[in-house]
Write a protein that holds these residues in place. Structure first.
Motif, PDB file in Angstrom:
ATOM      1  N   CYS A   1       0.837  -1.199   0.000  1.00  0.00           N
ATOM      2  CA  CYS A   1       0.000   0.000   0.000  1.00  0.00           C
ATOM      3  C   CYS A   1       0.870   1.246   0.000  1.00  0.00           C
ATOM      4  N   LYS A   2       0.527   2.195  -0.876  1.00  0.00           N
ATOM      5  CA  LYS A   2       1.274   3.451  -0.941  1.00  0.00           C
ATOM      6  C   LYS A   2       1.146   4.219   0.370  1.00  0.00           C
ATOM      7  N   ASN A   3       0.122   3.895   1.170  1.00  0.00           N
ATOM      8  CA  ASN A   3      -0.117   4.600   2.433  1.00  0.00           C
ATOM      9  C   ASN A   3       0.165   3.711   3.634  1.00  0.00           C
ATOM     10  N   ALA A   4       0.785   2.573   3.430  1.00  0.00           N
ATOM     11  CA  ALA A   4       1.014   1.619   4.506  1.00  0.00           C
ATOM     12  C   ALA A   4      -0.259   1.409   5.327  1.00  0.00           C
ATOM     13  N   SER A   5      -1.366   1.242   4.610  1.00  0.00           N
ATOM     14  CA  SER A   5      -2.644   0.986   5.273  1.00  0.00           C
ATOM     15  C   SER A   5      -2.832  -0.524   5.429  1.00  0.00           C
ATOM     16  N   ALA A   6      -3.463  -0.914   6.524  1.00  0.00           N
ATOM     17  CA  ALA A   6      -3.733  -2.344   6.744  1.00  0.00           C
ATOM     18  C   ALA A   6      -5.211  -2.632   6.525  1.00  0.00           C
ATOM     19  N   MET A   7      -5.830  -1.872   5.631  1.00  0.00           N
ATOM     20  CA  MET A   7      -7.273  -2.027   5.431  1.00  0.00           C
ATOM     21  C   MET A   7      -7.637  -3.399   4.878  1.00  0.00           C
ATOM     22  N   LEU A   8      -6.827  -3.945   3.956  1.00  0.00           N
ATOM     23  CA  LEU A   8      -7.233  -5.236   3.375  1.00  0.00           C
ATOM     24  C   LEU A   8      -7.208  -6.326   4.447  1.00  0.00           C
ATOM     25  N   PHE A   9      -6.164  -6.327   5.276  1.00  0.00           N
ATOM     26  CA  PHE A   9      -6.111  -7.304   6.369  1.00  0.00           C
ATOM     27  C   PHE A   9      -7.306  -7.115   7.310  1.00  0.00           C
ATOM     28  N   THR A  10      -7.467  -5.882   7.804  1.00  0.00           N
ATOM     29  CA  THR A  10      -8.522  -5.600   8.773  1.00  0.00           C
ATOM     30  C   THR A  10      -9.889  -5.943   8.195  1.00  0.00           C
ATOM     31  N   ALA A  11     -10.105  -5.559   6.933  1.00  0.00           N
ATOM     32  CA  ALA A  11     -11.408  -5.773   6.306  1.00  0.00           C
ATOM     33  C   ALA A  11     -11.657  -7.251   6.028  1.00  0.00           C
ATOM     34  N   ALA A  12     -10.615  -7.986   5.631  1.00  0.00           N
ATOM     35  CA  ALA A  12     -10.801  -9.420   5.376  1.00  0.00           C
ATOM     36  C   ALA A  12     -11.205 -10.114   6.669  1.00  0.00           C
ATOM     37  N   LYS A  13     -10.508  -9.748   7.769  1.00  0.00           N
ATOM     38  CA  LYS A  13     -10.815 -10.379   9.055  1.00  0.00           C
ATOM     39  C   LYS A  13     -12.190  -9.961   9.565  1.00  0.00           C
TER      40      LYS A  13
ATOM     41  N   ALA B   1      -4.852   3.171  15.683  1.00  0.00           N
ATOM     42  CA  ALA B   1      -3.960   3.373  16.835  1.00  0.00           C
ATOM     43  C   ALA B   1      -2.574   2.776  16.572  1.00  0.00           C
ATOM     44  N   GLU B   2      -2.512   1.750  15.736  1.00  0.00           N
ATOM     45  CA  GLU B   2      -1.218   1.126  15.432  1.00  0.00           C
ATOM     46  C   GLU B   2      -0.367   1.989  14.506  1.00  0.00           C
ATOM     47  N   GLY B   3      -1.000   3.003  13.888  1.00  0.00           N
ATOM     48  CA  GLY B   3      -0.229   3.906  13.030  1.00  0.00           C
ATOM     49  C   GLY B   3      -0.235   3.527  11.554  1.00  0.00           C
ATOM     50  N   PHE B   4      -1.177   2.662  11.148  1.00  0.00           N
ATOM     51  CA  PHE B   4      -1.310   2.362   9.720  1.00  0.00           C
ATOM     52  C   PHE B   4      -1.947   3.557   9.013  1.00  0.00           C
ATOM     53  N   GLY B   5      -1.754   3.646   7.706  1.00  0.00           N
ATOM     54  CA  GLY B   5      -2.322   4.746   6.928  1.00  0.00           C
ATOM     55  C   GLY B   5      -3.770   4.476   6.539  1.00  0.00           C
ATOM     56  N   SER B   6      -4.343   5.374   5.733  1.00  0.00           N
ATOM     57  CA  SER B   6      -5.735   5.204   5.314  1.00  0.00           C
ATOM     58  C   SER B   6      -5.785   4.705   3.877  1.00  0.00           C
ATOM     59  N   CYS B   7      -6.883   4.045   3.554  1.00  0.00           N
ATOM     60  CA  CYS B   7      -7.038   3.480   2.213  1.00  0.00           C
ATOM     61  C   CYS B   7      -7.393   4.578   1.220  1.00  0.00           C
TER      62      CYS B   7
ATOM     63  N   LYS C   1      -3.153 -14.549  -1.397  1.00  0.00           N
ATOM     64  CA  LYS C   1      -4.413 -15.288  -1.392  1.00  0.00           C
ATOM     65  C   LYS C   1      -5.458 -14.572  -2.237  1.00  0.00           C
ATOM     66  N   GLU C   2      -5.058 -13.527  -2.939  1.00  0.00           N
ATOM     67  CA  GLU C   2      -5.918 -12.775  -3.859  1.00  0.00           C
ATOM     68  C   GLU C   2      -7.247 -12.387  -3.223  1.00  0.00           C
ATOM     69  N   ILE C   3      -7.152 -11.843  -2.004  1.00  0.00           N
ATOM     70  CA  ILE C   3      -8.363 -11.433  -1.295  1.00  0.00           C
ATOM     71  C   ILE C   3      -8.913 -10.155  -1.913  1.00  0.00           C
ATOM     72  N   SER C   4     -10.224 -10.123  -2.073  1.00  0.00           N
ATOM     73  CA  SER C   4     -10.861  -9.032  -2.812  1.00  0.00           C
ATOM     74  C   SER C   4     -11.039  -7.781  -1.947  1.00  0.00           C
ATOM     75  N   VAL C   5     -10.869  -6.622  -2.567  1.00  0.00           N
ATOM     76  CA  VAL C   5     -11.103  -5.357  -1.863  1.00  0.00           C
ATOM     77  C   VAL C   5     -12.597  -5.108  -1.644  1.00  0.00           C
ATOM     78  N   THR C   6     -13.438  -6.022  -2.087  1.00  0.00           N
ATOM     79  CA  THR C   6     -14.848  -5.937  -1.713  1.00  0.00           C
ATOM     80  C   THR C   6     -14.966  -5.967  -0.192  1.00  0.00           C
ATOM     81  N   SER C   7     -14.029  -6.665   0.461  1.00  0.00           N
ATOM     82  CA  SER C   7     -14.029  -6.689   1.924  1.00  0.00           C
ATOM     83  C   SER C   7     -13.897  -5.270   2.475  1.00  0.00           C
ATOM     84  N   ILE C   8     -13.092  -4.439   1.826  1.00  0.00           N
ATOM     85  CA  ILE C   8     -12.893  -3.071   2.317  1.00  0.00           C
ATOM     86  C   ILE C   8     -14.174  -2.257   2.141  1.00  0.00           C
ATOM     87  N   ALA C   9     -14.858  -2.456   1.013  1.00  0.00           N
ATOM     88  CA  ALA C   9     -16.137  -1.773   0.814  1.00  0.00           C
ATOM     89  C   ALA C   9     -17.106  -2.166   1.933  1.00  0.00           C
ATOM     90  N   ARG C  10     -17.095  -3.442   2.290  1.00  0.00           N
ATOM     91  CA  ARG C  10     -17.991  -3.917   3.365  1.00  0.00           C
ATOM     92  C   ARG C  10     -17.648  -3.260   4.696  1.00  0.00           C
TER      93      ARG C  10
END
Ligand code: HEM
Ligand code: FES
Lengths: 256, 237
Positions: free
Chosen positions: A175-187, A214-220, A232-241
């Motif tokens: 991620c250009k913003n060091a965001s952990a959105m895909l991980f967080t959203a998948a979980k 709070a961990e200091g990750f960036g925004s999507c 694992k080719e997880i879809s960014v649809t998780s982030i939309a959700r």
């Protein structure tokens, strides 16, 4: 592609750093590998040579070497896990490269993933995001029957897709913003898609996003580099959700 | 902390507000373009439209105030997120690579700031008349008998303004940059609002990309048509 015998001579530029909070630098090594090796085996060869010469071997994380544990976090030529889509670094074969190639190997780069040594980073931030809400609460001692709650095929498949996340952190590294959105959203989303997970969905959305921040990750910023490198080719649809769920939960005044 | 400050302080919440304000700004862009294209219907259509906006009186100032607040919120939150994102990766890669993110998507603050600079210039040009006061101060007489009156000749002002190569060039550059900003922004909105599905997202992405460039091209028609003497030839300095 390699030469007729399958051997390949490579020039490696590797990030070396003695310990946490120390300064590091890229160092260059020559190594002779074989096209049938995995990327990690190629590094093993280099390390044997370094040990033979009495030098410190390159520290890198690895465990299963079969693409399921998510430990082998290497940024290869600027791309987490290297050039092959849907593949972890341990499953990447040297035949993806050419004899004479130069290869840059760096650790995941993010404030929330401090370097421990060389290519090894501390991904404890992911554990804390899970601990904040990435679970379902169940009573012990009265395990329900496995097929008591029926789940539609479409929901089950989508949930499985998100649950395939191995928590490697490639999404953050790419991620250009060091965001952990895909991980967080998948979980988040793999639980939201299941009846058992829906109960605590509001609270989960708010808490996981709060911990992520709070961990200091960036925004999507919706560039989807994460999806492109995810082994694992997880879809960014998780982030939309998660976006929608977080907004809804915030409007509903969830007590957290 | 109140719920609102918590929401705005979070990455997902702030991005949502950037998307809401971005939507409002985009709607303004569409409305503004529709109004401006009246130029092609002639002097009377253009000036009557401009006059009717002026006649909104207090409402006009309310709309302007609202727009200003929306614009400011969009910029402040977008820049705050950008700063946060930069600090999320204090040490970068020696060997950088981009797998698929477009240049537009990686340059939103840059293109946004160019749009901001353009908006300020544009206000000074046509709204306040600071840049070319003589071309701004043009009026026409309308009505008849007792109802004879003077009104601002917006049509002539625009035509005279775009007979200058410098201004045509500035507007062309600005609209290309707006097109870039919107080419990422419009499809991005749907993700920020949480609408995504394998069937409609590819369609949305294509439609939004087209709409972004149609909007930019629509604005460009005006300076280019004037400069090429396709419209407004009857206006004399
Ligand atoms: C006519 C003026 C403008 C319009 C119509 C507009 C429209 C939009 C829209 C629709 C979005 C999408 C929000 C989303 O991704 O969900 C957006 C994002 C953004 N805008 Fe603007 N905007 C304008 C001016 C500006 C200005 C002056 C700035 C100044 C910095 C700016 C900076 C940004 C940034 C940084 C983003 C976020 C990009 C990202 O997340 O990748 N915009 N804009
Ligand atoms: S070592 Fe386990 S996924 Fe690569």
């Amino acid at each position: 592609m390699a030469n007729a015998t399958g051997t390949m001579r490579l020039k490696l530029h590797i990030w070396r750093q003695k310990g946490p909070n120390q300064s590091g630098a890229i160092k260059t090594y020559d190594v002779t590998a074989n096209e049938h090796m995995s990327f990690l085996e190629m590094l093993d060869v280099l390390n044997q040579e370094l040990i033979g010469k009495g030098e410190e071997p390159v520290a890198f994380d690895h465990d299963c070497r079969e693409g399921i544990c998510g430990s082998c976090n290497l940024v290869i030529n600027g791309v987490p896990h290297g050039p092959q889509r849907g593949t972890t670094a341990c499953q990447l074969h040297m035949r993806t490269f050419k004899d004479g190639d130069e290869i840059w190997i760096e650790p995941w780069r993010a404030k929330a993933f401090p370097v421990i040594k060389d290519l090894v980073v501390d991904r404890g931030a992911f554990d804390r995001i899970i601990a904040a809400g990435g679970y379902v609460s169940v009573n012990t001692g009265s395990a329900p029957d496995a097929n008591e709650i029926l789940i539609g095929k479409a929901d089950a498949e989508e949930a499985f897709g998100y649950a395939a996340c191995i928590g490697c952190g490639a999404c953050v590294a790419a991620c250009k913003n060091a965001s952990a959105m895909l991980f967080t959203a998948a979980k988040f989303a793999h639980l939201q898609k299941l009846p058992q997970g829906r109960v605590e969905a509001d609270r989960r959305a708010v808490r996981m996003v709060q911990q992520h921040d709070a961990e200091g990750f960036g925004s999507c910023t919706n560039q989807y580099e994460c999806e492109a490198v995810c082994p694992k080719e997880i879809s960014v649809t998780s982030i939309a959700r998660l976006n929608a769920a977080y907004r809804r939960a915030s409007l509903r005044s969830v007590e957290v | 902390m109140s719920r609102l400050t918590k929401f705005l302080g979070s990455t997902v919440g702030a991005k949502f507000v950037v998307a809401v304000t971005g939507t409002l700004l985009s709607l303004f862009v569409v409305g503004h373009l529709a109004g401006n294209l009246l130029l092609f219907r002639g002097r009377d259509a253009m000036n009557t439209y401009a006059e009717s906006l002026q006649h909104l009186g207090a409402a006009l100032w309310l709309i302007r105030g609202g727009l200003l607040a929306v614009f400011a919120t969009h910029i402040v939150l977008a820049i705050r997120l950008k700063l946060r994102n930069q600090s999320a990766r204090p040490a970068g890669y020696a060997h950088e690579a981009t797998v698929q993110a477009s240049w537009a998507s990686r340059s939103m603050v840059l293109t946004g700031l160019v749009v901001l600079a353009f908006v300020l210039m544009h206000l000074a040009h046509f709204t306040l008349g600071w840049l070319e006061p003589t071309k701004y101060a043009v009026h026409e007489t309308v009505g008849s008998g007792d109802l004879l009156r003077e009104r601002h000749d917006v049509y002539a002002m625009v035509v005279l303004g775009f007979r200058s190569d410098l201004f045509v060039a500035l507007y062309v550059v600005a609209m290309v940059v707006l097109g870039l900003h919107l080419s990422h922004a419009l499809q991005s909105l749907f993700q920020s609002f949480g609408f995504r599905s394998p069937s409609f997202t590819p369609v949305i992405e294509r439609v939004c990309g087209t709409v972004a460039w149609v909007l930019a091209a629509g604005f460009l028609l005006i300076p280019l048509a004037v400069r090429l003497d396709l419209v407004g030839t009857e206006v004399t300095p």
